[in-house]
Design an enzyme around this catalytic site. Structure first.
Site, PDB file in Angstrom:
ATOM      1  N   LYS A  51      41.483  52.903  57.305  1.00 15.15           N
ATOM      2  CA  LYS A  51      42.366  52.135  56.421  1.00 15.15           C
ATOM      3  C   LYS A  51      41.728  51.962  55.036  1.00 15.15           C
ATOM      4  O   LYS A  51      40.506  52.171  54.880  1.00 15.15           O
ATOM      5  CB  LYS A  51      42.646  50.764  57.051  1.00 15.15           C
ATOM      6  CG  LYS A  51      41.399  49.914  57.258  1.00 15.15           C
ATOM      7  CD  LYS A  51      41.686  48.729  58.205  1.00 15.15           C
ATOM      8  CE  LYS A  51      40.435  47.896  58.412  1.00 15.15           C
ATOM      9  NZ  LYS A  51      40.603  46.906  59.489  1.00 15.15           N
TER      10      LYS A  51
ATOM     11  N   TYR B 110      26.462  37.322  28.741  1.00 16.65           N
ATOM     12  CA  TYR B 110      27.489  36.278  28.637  1.00 16.65           C
ATOM     13  C   TYR B 110      27.006  34.947  29.196  1.00 16.65           C
ATOM     14  O   TYR B 110      26.290  34.911  30.211  1.00 16.65           O
ATOM     15  CB  TYR B 110      28.739  36.687  29.417  1.00 16.65           C
ATOM     16  CG  TYR B 110      29.557  37.735  28.726  1.00 16.65           C
ATOM     17  CD1 TYR B 110      30.169  37.485  27.493  1.00 16.65           C
ATOM     18  CD2 TYR B 110      29.750  38.982  29.313  1.00 16.65           C
ATOM     19  CE1 TYR B 110      30.926  38.453  26.868  1.00 16.65           C
ATOM     20  CE2 TYR B 110      30.511  39.955  28.703  1.00 16.65           C
ATOM     21  CZ  TYR B 110      31.096  39.680  27.473  1.00 16.65           C
ATOM     22  OH  TYR B 110      31.850  40.629  26.860  1.00 16.65           O
TER      23      TYR B 110
HETATM   24  C1  LIG Z   1      39.554  47.056  60.434  1.00  9.33           C
HETATM   25  C2  LIG Z   1      39.782  47.001  61.897  1.00  9.33           C
HETATM   26  C3  LIG Z   1      38.900  47.642  62.781  1.00  9.33           C
HETATM   27  C4  LIG Z   1      37.585  48.249  62.326  1.00  9.33           C
HETATM   28  O1  LIG Z   1      36.653  47.208  62.163  1.00  9.33           O
HETATM   29  P1  LIG Z   1      35.132  47.472  61.737  1.00  9.33           P
HETATM   30  O2  LIG Z   1      34.510  46.141  61.803  1.00  9.33           O
HETATM   31  O3  LIG Z   1      35.177  48.025  60.353  1.00  9.33           O
HETATM   32  O4  LIG Z   1      34.568  48.447  62.700  1.00  9.33           O
HETATM   33  C5  LIG Z   1      39.230  47.679  64.128  1.00  9.33           C
HETATM   34  N1  LIG Z   1      40.360  47.080  64.589  1.00  9.33           N
HETATM   35  C6  LIG Z   1      41.205  46.422  63.761  1.00  9.33           C
HETATM   36  C7  LIG Z   1      42.408  45.763  64.324  1.00  9.33           C
HETATM   37  C8  LIG Z   1      40.945  46.354  62.404  1.00  9.33           C
HETATM   38  O5  LIG Z   1      41.783  45.691  61.583  1.00  9.33           O
END
Ligand SMILES: *Cc1c(COP(=O)(O)O)cnc(C)c1O
Length: 378
Positions: free
Chosen positions: A40, A263
């Protein structure tokens, strides 16, 4: 774009390391369990069009994305392979799932109904059913699990390939939530077994894999560990690092004692100092919260970030380095290499996930694949 537009900053993404991490996770699984890959958010910011084919070549055949758009994009990259979409369908977009052969995760009774309406007629539409065991985010809450258990006809005609849930505290192996969620998930699986053939189950993210075989079930869903983030933060990182961000010194200047830097005059030097400017800033995803907290490395020697991170620049105190190390054009390690992404994230007050997904597009990106370096096409 001219190479100068990148001001020399370079992000190197090691696809061989991602493949090695996928295989290493697979080797940890109990017999019969398989690993999917969570890609994702553009493969956690690393570029899905490079990352997904590398994982496919390593043998991965199941991929998870968050949204329909991500699923459609991934389908155009991978003609084969199962693509699962966490958010699941709405009545408006359900047809798109079928068109692109995407398998939705169904997160409540309403989505189940939506997907069943879709499958009526041809039947056998594949889906994953998510039950909520502690995130209170997506997935059937306990009362809906109970309803479904006594009304299995709600999923009649669907091909539920997995029942899944998601762990809230897996990176903390001693947390009581882990055992509680495992128990609630196992109970949900049992209650749903009656009457319908729920074939397989999936619970673990990256860290969940390291909680032991009891958490593996049939499919694990690692994301972060594939990309080199430590899934066991209280122990040394068992994964191979994937990203390395390097900048180049643009300018070095000497400042007298009591002069301020950057800054808000948030840093004031207390001795005659040499300050190196590196053109990487929060517009590149180098988080502003790293101001006065994080470090960089020049030839392996740690130098502190002083003053605030600007939009396009950071400033380093290089007073203690030999002059021949610090000149315009000299390479500076910003993230990865001598300074792990987890260490940088901790110094910036966040987690490696946020660092990865923030890394901007202003860098020259290079991929390492099959031992060879190539510039990113995008
Ligand atoms: C993002 C996600 C994962 C992966 O999690 P990691 O901690 O990056 O391994 C797995 N399952 C779901 C439902 C997620 O949203």
């Amino acid at each position: 774009m001219s190479p100068n537009a990148f001001a020399g900053a370079q992000l190197t993404i090691d696809l061989d390391a991602i493949s090695a991490n996928w295989r290493a996770l697979g080797a940890r699984l109990k017999n019969g369990a398989r690993a999917a890959a969570v890609v994702k958010a553009n493969a956690y910011g690393l570029g899905i069009s490079a990352v997904a084919p590398a994982l496919y070549d390593a043998g991965c055949r199941a991929f998870f994305v968050a949204s329909l758009d991500e699923g459609i994009a991934l389908r155009s990259i991978l003609p084969d392979g199962q693509i699962y979409v966490f958010f699941g369908p709405t009545p408006k977009d359900a047809a798109e799932y079928s068109r692109h052969r995407l398998i939705p995760v169904l997160n409540d009774l309403g989505q189940i109904e939506t997907w069943r309406a879709r499958s009526r007629g041809d039947g056998g539409e594949k889906a994953v059913l998510q039950v909520d065991t502690g995130m209170s985010r997506l997935g059937l809450p306990p009362d809906e699990v109970a309803r479904l258990a006594v009304e299995p006809e709600r999923v009649a005609g669907l091909d539920i390939v997995y029942v899944m849930s998601h762990l809230a505290c897996a990176e903390n192996s001693g947390h009581a939530m882990n055992g509680q969620q495992l128990e609630e998930f196992s109970k949900a699986l049992k209650s749903l077994e009656t009457g319908s053939a729920f074939a397989a189950a999936s619970l673990a993210n990256s860290s969940g894999i390291f909680l032991g075989p009891g958490y593996h079930f049939d499919l694990v869903r690692p994301g972060a560990a594939l990309y080199g983030i430590n899934p066991t933060p209280d122990k040394p990182n068992p994964m191979t690092e994937v990203v390395r961000l390097q900048g180049k010194i643009q300018q070095v200047r000497s400042v007298d004692s009591s002069r301020s830097v950057g800054y808000g005059a948030a840093h004031v030097v207390t001795r005659p100092s040499r300050i190196a400017t590196v053109p990487v800033g929060y517009a590149d995803g180098y988080l502003r919260s790293a101001s006065n907290q994080a470090s960089a490395h020049v030839r392996g020697v740690r130098v502190p970030i002083i003053g605030r991170v600007s939009m396009d620049m950071i400033t380093l105190d290089v007073t203690d380095l030999p002059a021949e190390f610090v000149h315009p054009g000299a390479t500076v390690d910003l993230i990865g290499g001598p300074y792990s992404i987890d260490a940088f994230a901790a110094d910036a007050g966040t987690i490696g996930y946020e660092i990865l997904t923030s890394l901007g597009l202003r860098f020259r990106r290079r991929y390492i694949e099959n031992g060879e370096v190539r510039e990113a096409a995008e």
